[in-house]
Enzyme design. Structure first.
Site, PDB file in Angstrom:
ATOM      1  N   TYR B 176      52.427  39.657 -11.371  1.00 57.12           N
ATOM      2  CA  TYR B 176      52.709  40.738 -12.255  1.00 57.12           C
ATOM      3  C   TYR B 176      52.239  42.052 -11.704  1.00 57.12           C
ATOM      4  O   TYR B 176      52.779  42.926 -11.640  1.00 57.12           O
ATOM      5  CB  TYR B 176      52.422  40.566 -13.714  1.00 57.12           C
ATOM      6  CG  TYR B 176      53.720  39.807 -14.630  1.00 57.12           C
ATOM      7  CD1 TYR B 176      53.483  40.188 -15.573  1.00 57.12           C
ATOM      8  CD2 TYR B 176      54.435  39.183 -13.872  1.00 57.12           C
ATOM      9  CE1 TYR B 176      54.577  39.440 -16.749  1.00 57.12           C
ATOM     10  CE2 TYR B 176      55.430  38.555 -14.644  1.00 57.12           C
ATOM     11  CZ  TYR B 176      55.374  38.643 -16.081  1.00 57.12           C
ATOM     12  OH  TYR B 176      56.567  38.236 -16.881  1.00 57.12           O
ATOM     13  N   GLU B 183      55.690  48.631  -7.603  1.00 59.99           N
ATOM     14  CA  GLU B 183      56.737  49.726  -8.171  1.00 59.99           C
ATOM     15  C   GLU B 183      56.103  50.945  -8.563  1.00 59.99           C
ATOM     16  O   GLU B 183      56.871  51.871  -8.152  1.00 59.99           O
ATOM     17  CB  GLU B 183      57.297  48.787  -9.548  1.00 59.99           C
ATOM     18  CG  GLU B 183      57.980  47.714  -9.297  1.00 59.99           C
ATOM     19  CD  GLU B 183      58.088  46.855 -10.499  1.00 59.99           C
ATOM     20  OE1 GLU B 183      58.185  47.390 -11.581  1.00 59.99           O
ATOM     21  OE2 GLU B 183      58.308  45.592 -10.309  1.00 59.99           O
TER      22      GLU B 183
END
EC number: 4.2.1.134
Lengths: 346, 254
Positions: B176, B183
């Site tokens: 994660y 991102e």
């Protein structure tokens, strides 16, 4: 008839409120009134709908006590749960009982078990409506008068040179003033309250969109409609007709329901031609409301206004369909020609 | 966030077996699963997706070995990445139709955020394609998806190896943050180019009195990670405790 049944039930089951000598046992706990005769009392136990924990036991409840009165009694032992946030039901997963429901008319024995669900903090509908409508009225004017820090400093407190911009301000302000006045003097609400979080959700929606639309319409670089005065005149006509229509429907709905009551009746057209839309739709107030915003969008030729109209239309269609379904369920003789919001279509 | 959301929220893609993600209350197990035809379709779907992401994984390894460096590996897996990530849009349909018991809104959100990153950022701003941050989220997504789709496949066939369940609910702890970092760094890298080219932006004056600043929009997206990512992350941690300890207890009684 229910009272007699209860009497039989009482005598048949020993130890249920009856002492050894067969006379009603006096239990010194919560009572509603002093009995005049040997009136049968109910016992009400209130359990948490999720945990089944016993929250409250009400002894000596009058058979014709209403749910509202029971809610008041419950508040006494649990003051944090005021009546507006209580949902009492016969089945933990069932529908809420209404405040007007009478205890002895419910399908319960002499000891009634009610399940409680906390609806969360509540706020009155009137408060929500006033807040969510006052915002756009005020916010739009901030942009119209071009208060500092919105547009470049050289535009502070300047005025647009386009007539349509002034007209749009009048229409937008009129719309929200109308809504505020209707909230105060016209509408009769079935529910007193709604969940508190709704006010944040609703205000974000109304205030946010108002700011977004107002920013563009009152922008120094605003471009007036392509077809000029013709377009504005047509749009204004649509807007005014729909505002009058919407108001007429609100008045008609108000007259359906006497003050202080929560009765529901099928709305029908009246002498006012604007109400004739009831022949074709269940919720002409929503129809007219969409119409008003379409008018406003054509008048300003502003994409954010069109988007606001679209979102509003989507929401109102959901509401109209729900209302239409309720009407159909409640009234066998509901006019079959009617559609929820758009004649013949939707 | 796209990485986080994908693992967190979907109960999806079938699975009578394990507890796949977003909170179903411990007790009520609704055994109303998909019919045999739908199950067959979902198994095929999940197998194909597992295979697809394996292709991407292999492609990355091969490209790394061939180039001798980990820079600019995006180009070697660009096509399968676009194809299989975009294909995940079908998962929204699965929820809408009801063969998968997840929320349409939640699934849409996570798939759209992935698709947004692939097309509206990486594809649209060519200059970021050689950034290392792209590799960061591609690796995170690849490992996550291989595990996730095989998890669903096995669940549908009612034969879920504990290893897969463990992997799904453990590896996210590293993947994660890794994916989110990739991102965010990629979006950040794209910003100056978006500003320069006025990409996807409309300014005033124009006929429809509308404006959109893609640069500001991307910044808003980055800011939105702040409230959203911790929620998803801690939700997964909570799920992990619930599901892995539950299995431990069952194993004890065997």
């Amino acid at each position: 008839m229910d009272l007699n049944m209860s009497l039989v039930a009482r005598e048949a089951s020993p130890g249920l409120g009856l002492g050894l000598n067969g006379l009603p046992r006096i239990t010194p706990t919560k009572t509603t009134k002093k009995p005049k005769k040997a009136v049968l009392f109910f016992e009400v136990e209130i359990l948490d709908a999720k945990t089944r924990e016993k929250l409250c036991f009400l002894d000596k409840v009058e058979p014709h006590a209403t749910i509202a009165e029971i809610k008041n009694l419950f508040t006494k032992t649990h003051p944090q749960w005021y009546p507006a946030r209580q949902s009492l039901r016969l089945d933990p997963k069932g529908k809420s009982l209404k405040d007007e429901d009478v205890l002895q008319k419910l399908p319960v024995g002499t000891t009634a078990t009610l399940y409680f669900r906390d609806l969360g903090a509540q706020i009155s509908w009137v408060t929500v409506f006033l807040t969510e409508y006052a915002g756009p009225l005020f916010i739009y004017l901030l942009f119209y008068f071009r208060v500092p820090f919105i547009y470049g400093h050289k535009y502070d407190f300047t005025s647009s040179r386009h007539t349509v911009v002034h007209l749009a301000c009048i229409c937008h302000s009129f719309h929200y003033i109308k809504r505020l006045l209707e909230t105060l003097f016209v509408h009769r609400f079935s529910h007193g309250t709604m969940p508190l979080r709704n006010i944040f959700k609703n205000c974000t929606y109304y205030w946010g969109f108002a700011a977004w639309m107002a920013y563009y319409i009152n922008h120094p670089l605003y471009t007036p409609p392509t077809y000029g005065a013709q377009q504005v005149k047509l749009a204004l006509a649509i807007f005014v007709i729909c505002q009058l229509g919407n108001f007429s429907i609100h008045m008609a709905l108000r007259d359906l329901r006497p003050a202080g009551s929560k009765t529901r009746k099928i709305p029908y057209p009246t002498k006012n031609p604007f109400t004739w839309l009831f022949l074709l739709v269940s919720c002409p107030n929503y129809t007219y409301e969409v119409g008003s915003w379409i008018g406003f969008a054509i008048m300003t030729q502003c994409l954010p206004v069109a988007l606001f109209s679209l979102v509003g239309f989507t929401q109102m269609t959901i509401w109209a369909k729900g209302k239409h379904r309720s009407y159909l369920k409640e009234f066998r003789d509901y006019p079959p020609l009617r559609m929820p919001i758009i004649p013949f279509l939707l | 966030m796209a990485a986080a959301a994908a693992t967190a929220a979907t109960k999806g893609n079938g699975g009578g077996g394990g507890r796949a993600g977003a909170g179903e209350a411990g007790g009520a197990r609704k055994k109303k699963g998909p019919g045999p035809l739908a199950t067959a379709y979902l198994v095929i779907y999940n197998v194909v997706m597992t295979a697809g992401w394996l292709v991407i994984a292999v492609g990355l390894v091969r490209a790394y070995l061939a180039k001798g460096s980990y820079h600019s590996l995006y180009y070697s897996i660009e096509k399968p990445l676009k194809f299989f990530q975009t294909g995940a849009l079908l998962e929204i349909l699965h929820c809408a139709v009801g063969i998968v018991p997840s929320s349409v809104v939640l699934t849409s959100f996570q798939v759209m955020s992935r698709v947004f990153l692939i097309w509206a950022v990486t594809h649209s701003v060519k200059e970021v394609q050689s950034e290392d941050s792209v590799l960061l989220f591609v690796i995170a997504w690849t490992i996550t998806e291989i595990i996730r789709y095989s998890f669903y496949t096995f669940s549908l066939l009612n034969h879920l190896p504990y290893l897969i369940k463990w992997a799904r609910y453990t590896l996210f702890i590293v993947l994660y943050p890794m994916g989110v970092s990739g991102e965010l760094l990629t979006i950040y890298a794209a910003l100056p180019f978006v500003r320069q080219a006025g990409l996807y932006s409309i300014s005033l004056p124009n006929k429809y009195n509308f404006s959109f600043d893609y640069y500001a929009f991307l910044i808003l997206i980055m800011i939105s990670y702040i409230p959203i990512f911790p929620q998803l992350y801690f939700h997964m941690i909570h799920q992990r405790r619930k599901i892995l300890s539950h299995t431990e207890e069952h194993k004890k009684f065997e």
